[in-house]
Design an enzyme around this catalytic site. Structure first.
Site, mmCIF file in Angstrom:
data_model
loop_
_atom_site.group_PDB
_atom_site.id
_atom_site.type_symbol
_atom_site.label_atom_id
_atom_site.label_comp_id
_atom_site.label_asym_id
_atom_site.label_seq_id
_atom_site.Cartn_x
_atom_site.Cartn_y
_atom_site.Cartn_z
ATOM 1 N N TYR A 44 45.785 -9.751 43.210
ATOM 2 C CA TYR A 44 46.569 -10.966 42.536
ATOM 3 C C TYR A 44 46.872 -12.499 41.850
ATOM 4 C CZ TYR A 44 47.565 -7.718 46.716
ATOM 5 O OH TYR A 44 47.203 -6.971 47.458
ATOM 6 N N ASN A 61 59.065 -9.289 47.289
ATOM 7 C CA ASN A 61 57.958 -8.419 47.189
ATOM 8 C C ASN A 61 57.777 -8.346 48.579
ATOM 9 O OD1 ASN A 61 55.005 -7.822 47.516
ATOM 10 N ND2 ASN A 61 54.371 -9.254 46.258
ATOM 11 N N HIS A 105 55.849 0.328 52.305
ATOM 12 C CA HIS A 105 54.836 1.383 52.098
ATOM 13 C C HIS A 105 55.295 1.394 53.711
ATOM 14 C CE1 HIS A 105 52.862 -0.086 48.794
ATOM 15 N NE2 HIS A 105 52.433 -0.968 49.503
ATOM 16 N N ASP A 117 66.445 0.037 55.405
ATOM 17 C CA ASP A 117 67.967 0.291 56.270
ATOM 18 C C ASP A 117 68.499 -1.509 55.964
ATOM 19 O OD1 ASP A 117 67.927 2.823 56.430
ATOM 20 O OD2 ASP A 117 66.876 2.572 58.517
ATOM 21 N N HIS A 142 56.580 -6.130 42.359
ATOM 22 C CA HIS A 142 54.630 -6.242 43.112
ATOM 23 C C HIS A 142 53.831 -6.906 42.034
ATOM 24 C CE1 HIS A 142 55.498 -3.822 46.788
ATOM 25 N NE2 HIS A 142 56.877 -3.095 46.042
ATOM 26 N N LEU A 143 52.876 -7.874 42.444
ATOM 27 C CA LEU A 143 52.167 -7.949 41.596
ATOM 28 C C LEU A 143 51.218 -7.437 41.037
ATOM 29 C CD1 LEU A 143 51.037 -11.512 43.930
ATOM 30 C CD2 LEU A 143 52.679 -11.600 42.164
ATOM 31 N N SER A 144 51.105 -6.465 42.207
ATOM 32 C CA SER A 144 49.142 -5.553 41.026
ATOM 33 C C SER A 144 50.514 -4.073 41.360
ATOM 34 C CB SER A 144 48.518 -5.111 42.183
ATOM 35 O OG SER A 144 48.670 -4.387 43.358
ATOM 36 N N ARG A 192 49.756 2.995 48.638
ATOM 37 C CA ARG A 192 50.795 1.899 48.611
ATOM 38 C C ARG A 192 51.460 3.438 46.893
ATOM 39 N NH1 ARG A 192 47.738 -2.701 49.946
ATOM 40 N NH2 ARG A 192 45.726 -2.512 49.895
HETATM 41 O O1 CA2 Z 1 50.707 -6.182 44.605
HETATM 42 C C1 CA2 Z 1 52.048 -6.575 45.202
HETATM 43 O O2 CA2 Z 1 52.193 -7.309 45.350
HETATM 44 C C2 CA2 Z 1 51.914 -5.781 46.708
HETATM 45 O O3 CA2 Z 1 52.898 -6.290 47.036
HETATM 46 C C3 CA2 Z 1 50.747 -6.972 47.460
HETATM 47 C C4 CA2 Z 1 50.406 -6.272 49.249
HETATM 48 C C5 CA2 Z 1 50.203 -5.577 49.090
HETATM 49 O O4 CA2 Z 1 49.929 -4.725 50.428
HETATM 50 C C6 CA2 Z 1 51.027 -3.559 48.432
HETATM 51 O O5 CA2 Z 1 50.239 -2.603 48.318
HETATM 52 C C7 CA2 Z 1 51.381 -4.717 46.652
HETATM 53 C C8 CA2 Z 1 49.620 -7.137 49.584
HETATM 54 C C9 CA2 Z 1 49.885 -8.721 49.931
HETATM 55 C C10 CA2 Z 1 49.250 -9.624 50.263
HETATM 56 O O6 CA2 Z 1 48.073 -10.321 49.376
HETATM 57 C C11 CA2 Z 1 46.843 -11.706 49.311
HETATM 58 C C12 CA2 Z 1 46.766 -12.237 48.588
HETATM 59 C C13 CA2 Z 1 45.970 -12.242 48.358
HETATM 60 C C14 CA2 Z 1 44.418 -12.297 49.993
HETATM 61 C C15 CA2 Z 1 45.016 -11.326 50.222
HETATM 62 C C16 CA2 Z 1 46.398 -11.010 50.584
#
Ligand code: CA2
Length: 150
Positions: free
Chosen positions: A25, A76, A82, A89, A102-104, A113
């Protein structure tokens, strides 16, 4: 005329940005992300309301309130992407453009995911570009709103 308002919503655990998992992230914090969004919005002539919640119901309430206040929405949904038919809705009941970010790149991560309920209610989806995804979502929404205005 007042600048159109774009609501930027961030789901659970995104308050931890910059504290763990930098390889996935990045190293920037949620405050850094808000600053990037605010600077981008200023350049585009739109205003933003940037929020984060760890609670599904709070996100849904904010989405419902956006019907009266916002011209566009960026979300986001994090882990709720998921799992949450309720978020989907709420977004589907909006008649403003919605960009999911999404960041990733969720498509090259674990299979769980790779499906997002939220995508079913989104105008567009951006993933895998880190913080730049939010900047690009603001640009896209500003373009859409300008086109709507013509
Ligand atoms: O890639 C993304 O932006 C996600 O939405 C991030 C979510 C993940 O559950 C999605 O599958 C993809 C997770 C957010 C949690 O972010 C953290 C950041 C730093 C440390 C721990 C968690």
């Amino acid at each position: 005329m007042a600048a159109p308002l774009i609501l930027v919503l961030n789901g659970p655990n995104l308050n931890l940005l910059g504290t763990r998992e930098p390889a996935v992230y990045g190293t920037g914090t949620l405050d850094d992300l808000e600053t990037l969004c605010a600077e981008t919005a200023e350049g585009l002539g739109v205003s933003i309301d940037f929020r984060q919640s760890n609670h599904e119901g709070e996100l849904i309430t904010w989405i419902q309130e956006a019907r009266a206040s916002a011209a566009g929405l960026i979300i986001n949904p994090a882990g709720y992407s998921h799992t949450s038919i309720a978020l989907m809705d709420a977004l589907a009941a909006l008649d403003i453009p919605v960009i999911e970010v999404h960041l990733s790149n969720i498509h090259k991560r674990e299979p769980f995911r790779q499906h997002s309920y939220v995508s079913h209610a989104a105008t567009g989806v951006i993933c895998g570009l880190g913080f730049a995804g939010y900047r690009l979502a603001l640009i896209a929404l500003s373009d859409i709103l300008e086109e709507e205005d013509q």
